[in-house]
Write an enzyme that holds these catalytic residues in place. Sequence first.
Site, PDB file in Angstrom:
ATOM      1  N   TYR A 105       0.838  -1.203   0.000  1.00 24.93           N
ATOM      2  CA  TYR A 105       0.000   0.000   0.000  1.00 24.93           C
ATOM      3  C   TYR A 105       0.871   1.251   0.000  1.00 24.93           C
ATOM      4  O   TYR A 105       1.943   1.265   0.626  1.00 24.93           O
ATOM      5  CB  TYR A 105      -0.871   0.046   1.267  1.00 24.93           C
ATOM      6  CG  TYR A 105      -2.027  -0.907   1.262  1.00 24.93           C
ATOM      7  CD1 TYR A 105      -3.285  -0.491   0.852  1.00 24.93           C
ATOM      8  CD2 TYR A 105      -1.866  -2.223   1.680  1.00 24.93           C
ATOM      9  CE1 TYR A 105      -4.361  -1.371   0.851  1.00 24.93           C
ATOM     10  CE2 TYR A 105      -2.931  -3.109   1.680  1.00 24.93           C
ATOM     11  CZ  TYR A 105      -4.171  -2.676   1.262  1.00 24.93           C
ATOM     12  OH  TYR A 105      -5.225  -3.550   1.260  1.00 24.93           O
ATOM     13  N   TYR A 144      -0.663 -10.050   0.354  1.00 20.16           N
ATOM     14  CA  TYR A 144       0.363  -9.502   1.242  1.00 20.16           C
ATOM     15  C   TYR A 144       0.247 -10.127   2.626  1.00 20.16           C
ATOM     16  O   TYR A 144      -0.826 -10.601   3.013  1.00 20.16           O
ATOM     17  CB  TYR A 144       0.275  -7.970   1.310  1.00 20.16           C
ATOM     18  CG  TYR A 144      -1.005  -7.418   1.892  1.00 20.16           C
ATOM     19  CD1 TYR A 144      -1.181  -7.282   3.268  1.00 20.16           C
ATOM     20  CD2 TYR A 144      -2.037  -6.999   1.057  1.00 20.16           C
ATOM     21  CE1 TYR A 144      -2.354  -6.766   3.796  1.00 20.16           C
ATOM     22  CE2 TYR A 144      -3.214  -6.480   1.577  1.00 20.16           C
ATOM     23  CZ  TYR A 144      -3.363  -6.368   2.947  1.00 20.16           C
ATOM     24  OH  TYR A 144      -4.532  -5.857   3.462  1.00 20.16           O
ATOM     25  N   ARG A 152      -2.943 -12.241   3.318  1.00 20.92           N
ATOM     26  CA  ARG A 152      -4.240 -11.766   2.835  1.00 20.92           C
ATOM     27  C   ARG A 152      -4.354 -12.040   1.341  1.00 20.92           C
ATOM     28  O   ARG A 152      -3.430 -11.763   0.583  1.00 20.92           O
ATOM     29  CB  ARG A 152      -4.379 -10.256   3.081  1.00 20.92           C
ATOM     30  CG  ARG A 152      -4.333  -9.866   4.534  1.00 20.92           C
ATOM     31  CD  ARG A 152      -5.648  -9.378   5.115  1.00 20.92           C
ATOM     32  NE  ARG A 152      -6.850  -9.961   4.615  1.00 20.92           N
ATOM     33  CZ  ARG A 152      -7.925  -9.278   4.187  1.00 20.92           C
ATOM     34  NH1 ARG A 152      -7.903  -7.973   4.193  1.00 20.92           N
ATOM     35  NH2 ARG A 152      -9.009  -9.900   3.773  1.00 20.92           N
ATOM     36  N   HIS A 155      -7.458  -8.345  -2.670  1.00 16.91           N
ATOM     37  CA  HIS A 155      -8.758  -7.773  -2.322  1.00 16.91           C
ATOM     38  C   HIS A 155      -8.746  -6.274  -2.550  1.00 16.91           C
ATOM     39  O   HIS A 155      -7.679  -5.642  -2.542  1.00 16.91           O
ATOM     40  CB  HIS A 155      -9.117  -8.073  -0.852  1.00 16.91           C
ATOM     41  CG  HIS A 155      -8.128  -7.492   0.116  1.00 16.91           C
ATOM     42  ND1 HIS A 155      -6.957  -8.133   0.438  1.00 16.91           N
ATOM     43  CD2 HIS A 155      -8.097  -6.317   0.788  1.00 16.91           C
ATOM     44  CE1 HIS A 155      -6.260  -7.392   1.280  1.00 16.91           C
ATOM     45  NE2 HIS A 155      -6.924  -6.262   1.501  1.00 16.91           N
ATOM     46  N   HIS A 157     -10.503  -2.694  -1.051  1.00 17.57           N
ATOM     47  CA  HIS A 157     -11.270  -2.110   0.055  1.00 17.57           C
ATOM     48  C   HIS A 157     -12.267  -1.103  -0.500  1.00 17.57           C
ATOM     49  O   HIS A 157     -11.926  -0.320  -1.394  1.00 17.57           O
ATOM     50  CB  HIS A 157     -10.339  -1.374   1.024  1.00 17.57           C
ATOM     51  CG  HIS A 157      -9.427  -2.271   1.786  1.00 17.57           C
ATOM     52  ND1 HIS A 157      -9.735  -2.742   3.042  1.00 17.57           N
ATOM     53  CD2 HIS A 157      -8.208  -2.776   1.491  1.00 17.57           C
ATOM     54  CE1 HIS A 157      -8.736  -3.492   3.481  1.00 17.57           C
ATOM     55  NE2 HIS A 157      -7.790  -3.537   2.560  1.00 17.57           N
TER      56      HIS A 157
HETATM   57 FE   LIG Z   1      -6.012  -4.707   2.536  1.00 15.00          FE
END
Ligand SMILES: [Fe+2]
Length: 222
Positions: A105, A144, A152, A155, A157
């Site tokens: 991110y 990640y 995870r 995906h 958000h």
């Molecule tokens: Fe996430």
Amino acid sequence: MSDRYGLSRREILGIAAAASGLAVSGGFTAAFAQALKRTPGEILGPFYPVLKTLDRGADLTTIAGKPGRAAGQVIHVMGRVMNVEGQPVKGVRVELWQANTHGRYTHPSDTNPAPLDPNFEGFAVQNTDAEGRYRFKTIKPGAYPATASWMRPPHLHFEVTGKINRTITQMYFPGEPLNDKDLLLQNIRANKEGLIAKVLPPTSDVEPDSRIVVWDIVLDKG
Ligand SMILES: [Fe+2]
């Protein structure tokens, strides 16, 4: 899969055409005029964008003023925001944030050593149109590590804000092995399938190596 994805390929492509601004078939809305299950909520997570004003554009694969394009699989994420009666909800704020193709991110709290992408920031916002439609062009995020023992799955958000209801949740890709082990996704008790998108081949109006990702969002009232 829920009933609303029991559609023919022609109807699915109709969704893609509708979301790209092409003509909508007259029978389309009627097909949705039935009780739908509300999209389940999930946690906000630690990487909600804090650094910048959200880009109001729908294309996350380029950054204004930069010549490059984000690395990774280009996807066109589209769908409709509806209420449980199956009616489209217009003017809903649909906010998206996500990791890059490497699973990183653009956020100061992300300690993942995976590389940043200078051509990808990973957040945008739109309002749904009169037919409740939204659409983003972005890239499929990488998986990640959330902890040393928990990866995870890819995906996106979302924060979805209507006049009455607001949902914070996450959209997942079908067939990802990590989905079955994900603590957040597997913790959903009702309508887990409502968080899994449908991935389709590209339509003729988008990049031939891209993918169409269809995901509808259901609010209680709108
Ligand atoms: Fe996430």
